[in-house]
Design a protein around this motif. Sequence first.
Motif, mmCIF file in Angstrom:
data_model
loop_
_atom_site.group_PDB
_atom_site.id
_atom_site.type_symbol
_atom_site.label_atom_id
_atom_site.label_comp_id
_atom_site.label_asym_id
_atom_site.label_seq_id
_atom_site.Cartn_x
_atom_site.Cartn_y
_atom_site.Cartn_z
ATOM 1 N N LYS A 152 -7.433 12.246 -9.089
ATOM 2 C CA LYS A 152 -8.842 12.115 -8.705
ATOM 3 C C LYS A 152 -9.347 13.517 -8.364
ATOM 4 C CE LYS A 152 -11.914 9.867 -5.346
ATOM 5 N NZ LYS A 152 -11.968 8.929 -4.184
ATOM 6 N N MET A 185 0.850 -1.193 0.000
ATOM 7 C CA MET A 185 0.000 0.000 0.000
ATOM 8 C C MET A 185 0.885 1.243 0.000
ATOM 9 S SD MET A 185 -3.237 0.906 -0.010
ATOM 10 C CE MET A 185 -4.228 -0.387 0.709
ATOM 11 N N GLU A 228 -6.669 6.624 5.914
ATOM 12 C CA GLU A 228 -6.542 5.397 5.135
ATOM 13 C C GLU A 228 -7.640 5.374 4.078
ATOM 14 O OE1 GLU A 228 -4.106 3.412 5.368
ATOM 15 O OE2 GLU A 228 -3.228 3.874 7.332
ATOM 16 N N THR A 229 -7.257 5.221 2.816
ATOM 17 C CA THR A 229 -8.222 5.170 1.726
ATOM 18 C C THR A 229 -7.846 4.030 0.786
ATOM 19 O OG1 THR A 229 -7.072 6.526 0.065
ATOM 20 C CG2 THR A 229 -8.206 7.699 1.835
ATOM 21 N N SER A 230 -8.690 3.797 -0.200
ATOM 22 C CA SER A 230 -8.406 2.774 -1.197
ATOM 23 C C SER A 230 -7.187 3.134 -2.034
ATOM 24 C CB SER A 230 -9.617 2.576 -2.112
ATOM 25 O OG SER A 230 -9.932 3.789 -2.786
ATOM 26 N N ARG A 231 -6.769 4.391 -1.996
ATOM 27 C CA ARG A 231 -5.596 4.838 -2.746
ATOM 28 C C ARG A 231 -4.323 4.770 -1.911
ATOM 29 N NH1 ARG A 231 -6.684 10.599 -5.009
ATOM 30 N NH2 ARG A 231 -5.279 9.965 -6.690
ATOM 31 N N GLY A 232 -4.436 4.361 -0.646
ATOM 32 C CA GLY A 232 -3.272 4.255 0.207
ATOM 33 C C GLY A 232 -3.389 5.100 1.454
ATOM 34 N N THR A 233 -2.294 5.199 2.188
ATOM 35 C CA THR A 233 -2.240 6.008 3.404
ATOM 36 C C THR A 233 -1.857 7.434 3.036
ATOM 37 O OG1 THR A 233 -1.561 4.115 4.732
ATOM 38 C CG2 THR A 233 -1.159 6.299 5.660
ATOM 39 N N GLU A 275 -10.050 10.113 -12.805
ATOM 40 C CA GLU A 275 -11.207 9.779 -11.970
ATOM 41 C C GLU A 275 -11.893 11.056 -11.494
ATOM 42 O OE1 GLU A 275 -12.268 7.090 -7.982
ATOM 43 O OE2 GLU A 275 -10.197 7.267 -8.692
ATOM 44 N N ASP A 324 -10.232 12.150 -0.406
ATOM 45 C CA ASP A 324 -8.927 11.778 -0.954
ATOM 46 C C ASP A 324 -8.745 12.280 -2.383
ATOM 47 O OD1 ASP A 324 -10.729 10.019 -2.122
ATOM 48 O OD2 ASP A 324 -9.327 8.341 -2.156
ATOM 49 N N ASP A 382 -17.640 8.641 -10.307
ATOM 50 C CA ASP A 382 -18.550 8.292 -9.224
ATOM 51 C C ASP A 382 -19.573 9.413 -9.157
ATOM 52 O OD1 ASP A 382 -19.783 7.258 -7.019
ATOM 53 O OD2 ASP A 382 -18.125 7.618 -5.624
#
Length: 474
Positions: free
Chosen positions: A196, A1, A37-42, A220, A302, A285
């Motif tokens: 993003k 990650m 903490e996200t789906s893209r990392g810390t 994104e 994020d 999204d």
Amino acid sequence: MSASLHIPEEMMSELHSHLFPGDHDEHGAVIAASVMETSRGTRLLAHRLFLAVDGVDYVPGQYGYRMLTADFVMDCVLECAELKMAYLAAHCHGGSTSVGFSQTDMQSHERGYPALRDIVNGPPVGGLVFASDAVAGDIWFPDGHRSDLDVMVVAGYPRRILRPEPELAPAGAGEQFDRQARLFGDRGQEILKNLKVGVIGAGGAGSIIIENLVRLGVGELVVVDPDRIEPSNLPRVVGSKRGDTLPQLTHRRLGRVGKFFERFRATKVRIAKRHAREAGRTRMDALPISIMEPRAAEALVDCDHLFLAADTMQARLVFNALVHQYLIPGAQMGVKVQIDKESGAVVDMFAANRPVIPGKGCLFCNGLIDAGRLREEATDPEELRRQRYVDDDDVPAPSVITMNSVCASLATNGFLMSVTGLLDPVDFGWTKHDPRTGEFFEEEPRADESCQECSEEGRRGRGPTRRLPTFYRG
């Protein structure tokens, strides 16, 4: 990650001046950073900077050349523990575009960081080493694993990225983006692909912003807007079609039946997603809900950049908090046309683009969030009508696509220049354009050091340690 550190431009300038005063010696500091903490990392968000005084807090080392004193380290660690934030010790080496820890540095981490991690009790601890234009990091997480720091993002205008060493050249941008990549290069196109971006409002200005971002190749998008399309929106909303308004089912002659079917008109975010799918490859999204819903705001935390294209006070409030709390550069834009009620003459007209940068002034500092209107927007509509003497909100404001295009283009052009490295690093201003005279006016945003939104004592860099001003659920 992956792990990244985001820091306000002014804090980075203060840190850089301390580490590199021109004496070619080693200096030290500590950063307290909130952790997300996200789906893209810390993502580590720099909140507070502690500068170590040479000879007092930063002294000759027992094992290496210099070290932070035990008292200074303990003071900083306890402060980080109280803030529930990560402890990041920083020092400098020589060099410019490449940097790395020495063996002595790594041995020091192994001796000290396990104990510091226990004291902080939750957030990670770590070390940073800087060259003049590079940074490397060694981050120790509470579950026992370690991670290198991938990038440091200076959340300014322009946005800057620091790495341990220069990035490898990306592959070619391809035929689709060939013409624009000739302006900012294959690296610039790769940057756009990995970004993003959040857009709050998908109406007149917002739909043009979305169009620009998709065609630029931004990877994104998160788009938030609760509204459905209306016939009066068709001249301004990019990608909208007459059929989106359900004209056969919602005609005024149908009365209550037509009113009922208005709830099935296409949402503006659905139109934006459909148009984006036809125009490019951007992932989107699309959230057809209010920005005051926690789910909408949380989808934006994020992002790498934010655009505010909705003009409610509630949207301004949440956008302003996101920019400073999560260190996300953004831009607020809009069009104002003021009409004299008696004569119908145009009193004032302008398109505005206001870059809002963490730590450099905010919408509150500059009087652009009105507490009275915030209360009104939170009031039940029926109660609001009873309270008002004059219901100006029932009179739609003038709006045309050309003026929306001006503010949207100014905002996206500023974003493009900032992220691709083409923007001159000069003091930025807020821009107003008067279409009647063709003139542009610059305004310098104010920053209140005691502001409870954008200052260190306010939201700046606090990330998830502070709740966003949304409708609380819980």
